[in-house]
Design an enzyme around this catalytic site. Structure first.
Site, PDB file in Angstrom:
ATOM      1  N   HIS A 160      10.085  14.175  -6.742  1.00 56.56           N
ATOM      2  CA  HIS A 160      10.053  13.072  -5.784  1.00 56.56           C
ATOM      3  C   HIS A 160      11.243  12.140  -6.045  1.00 56.56           C
ATOM      4  O   HIS A 160      11.947  11.728  -5.118  1.00 56.56           O
ATOM      5  CB  HIS A 160       8.728  12.326  -5.941  1.00 56.56           C
ATOM      6  CG  HIS A 160       8.614  11.091  -5.108  1.00 56.56           C
ATOM      7  ND1 HIS A 160       8.439  11.150  -3.749  1.00 56.56           N
ATOM      8  CD2 HIS A 160       8.670   9.776  -5.439  1.00 56.56           C
ATOM      9  CE1 HIS A 160       8.379   9.909  -3.267  1.00 56.56           C
ATOM     10  NE2 HIS A 160       8.525   9.061  -4.273  1.00 56.56           N
TER      11      HIS A 160
ATOM     12  N   ARG B   5       6.006  -4.924   2.880  1.00 56.28           N
ATOM     13  CA  ARG B   5       5.798  -3.756   2.007  1.00 56.28           C
ATOM     14  C   ARG B   5       6.701  -2.589   2.381  1.00 56.28           C
ATOM     15  O   ARG B   5       6.944  -1.697   1.566  1.00 56.28           O
ATOM     16  CB  ARG B   5       4.314  -3.344   2.011  1.00 56.28           C
ATOM     17  CG  ARG B   5       4.005  -2.283   0.967  1.00 56.28           C
ATOM     18  CD  ARG B   5       2.534  -2.043   0.741  1.00 56.28           C
ATOM     19  NE  ARG B   5       2.337  -1.012  -0.263  1.00 56.28           N
ATOM     20  CZ  ARG B   5       1.206  -0.771  -0.890  1.00 56.28           C
ATOM     21  NH1 ARG B   5       0.139  -1.510  -0.632  1.00 56.28           N
ATOM     22  NH2 ARG B   5       1.115   0.192  -1.788  1.00 56.28           N
TER      23      ARG B   5
HETATM   24  N1  GLY Z   1       5.178   3.612  -2.828  1.00 57.83           N
HETATM   25  C1  GLY Z   1       5.336   2.697  -1.798  1.00 57.83           C
HETATM   26  C2  GLY Z   1       4.175   1.792  -1.600  1.00 57.83           C
HETATM   27  O1  GLY Z   1       3.284   1.771  -2.426  1.00 57.83           O
HETATM   28  O2  GLY Z   1       4.110   1.084  -0.633  1.00 57.83           O
END
Ligand code: GLY
Length: 355
Positions: free
Chosen positions: A259, A231
């Site tokens: 952002h 991730r």
């Molecule tokens: N926005 C990055 C995540 O959800 O891991």
């Protein structure tokens, strides 16, 4: 568009999504229904949601202010109090109608109230649709430091309705495009090619970009929900991006950046670091820089602020013992996690961004 199965919930699209949402509200034991929205989504998106909801339940609206500075413990407290005053119990359901701020904050409020009540994300921004609303990250900021307090807590459903994008100011729309670009650069070269082919009026390509981005995000989160490893790829461009965003948040004047603009700058820096450490093509780095600066504009990163950026980087919540490990790329669509990067290289990348 075909629904996408996430861990224990579905991501539904367009009218089918509303049919599923109505079914869920009517057929499951829901004691109270709440909508968390900000002033804008209440004015511009709630009329559409109201029209699509065909339910026999009263809806309580909880309005929050606009902007990143709403993502605080104070706003949470106000919402917890209101929810309790309105007798929200563990069978209550919250619909988060808004962008990443609403879904991060509303998700965190849901995750913590009564040790967790159900919520559904209905993202109204491009960034929300392709990233923030998906994957169960909820949270709030701690001063200028983003997302320092939070929980992994999944929604019960996600409703994707691209009609909401028509209500979005162009700058906010572009902010979402930077997350799509992130997936293309770090994970899927075909997506990157599709982004290059996209023009602003091309709604068909836009829907493809959104769908593929959601597929990627979901695939990654399914494999590594709590960001132990894979991730981390979703943080491509984000370590320096967050530091730049925090820098502008901490400045008193009103020249805040989105952002997406910060992450876009972060991706140019990450591409340059990739060329320094992993031999990523300098020609491609220049192509990425040119594309990003044309589409998102150039942020003013002043030399006297470099040390502030490096300092903020140490607070990155992904930092381990003060050392941030970067996601870099070897080619477009091929990533490498946990890359150690020195300060001199970061300064070189910042200088490159500024040239
Ligand atoms: N926005 C990055 C995540 O959800 O891991």
């Amino acid at each position: 568009m075909k629904s996408i199965l996430a861990k224990d919930y579905q991501i539904h699209f367009s009218d089918y999504a509303y049919a599923e949402l109505n079914k869920m509200i009517e057929n499951t034991a829901i004691s109270k229904l709440f909508i968390i929205a900000d002033k804008n989504t209440l004015a511009f998106c709630y009329p559409r949601l109201k029209e699509k909801l065909s339910i026999n339940k009263t809806v309580e609206i909880l309005e929050i202010g606009i902007g990143e500075n709403q993502k605080t413990i104070e706003t949470c407290e106000q919402l917890w109090i209101k929810l309790c005053d309105l007798q929200a119990d563990r069978s209550a359901l919250i619909l988060n109608l808004g962008g990443g701020i609403v879904s991060d904050l509303g998700g965190f409020v849901a995750a913590t109230l009564k040790r967790g009540i159900r919520f559904i994300n209905i993202p109204t921004t491009l960034l929300g649709m392709v990233d923030a609303a998906i994957g169960g990250k909820t949270g709030i900021n701690l001063g200028a430091l983003k997302n320092q307090v939070g929980a992994f807590y999944n929604p019960s459903m996600i409703v994707i309705d691209t009609a909401y994008l028509k209500t979005l100011p162009p700058r906010e729309f572009r902010s979402g495009m930077s997350e799509i670009l992130k997936y293309g650069l770090s994970y899927d070269e075909n997506l990157y090619q599709l982004i290059k082919a996209y023009t602003e009026t091309d709604f068909v390509t836009l829907e493809k970009l959104i769908y593929r981005s959601i597929e990627i995000k979901n695939e990654v989160v399914l494999k590594d929900p709590q960001e132990q490893n894979l991730r981390k790829v979703l943080n491509f461009g984000h370590s320096l991006g967050h530091a730049i965003e925090s820098l502008f948040l901490s400045k008193l004047e009103e020249n805040h950046i989105t952002h997406g603009e910060a992450v876009a700058a972060g991706m140019v820096l990450a591409a340059h670091l990739s060329s320094q450490y992993l031999g990523f093509s300098l020609e491609k780095t220049a192509e990425i820089k040119c594309h990003i600066q044309k589409y998102f504009g150039q942020i003013e990163l002043l030399k006297p602020d470099y040390h502030l950026i490096l300092n903020l980087l140490k607070h990155d919540k992904k930092a381990e013992s003060g050392c941030v490990k970067f996601v870099l790329i070897t080619q477009i669509g091929r990533f490498k996690l946990n890359c150690e990067v020195g300060e001199t290289a970061i300064i070189k990348a910042l200088d490159y961004y500024n040239t």
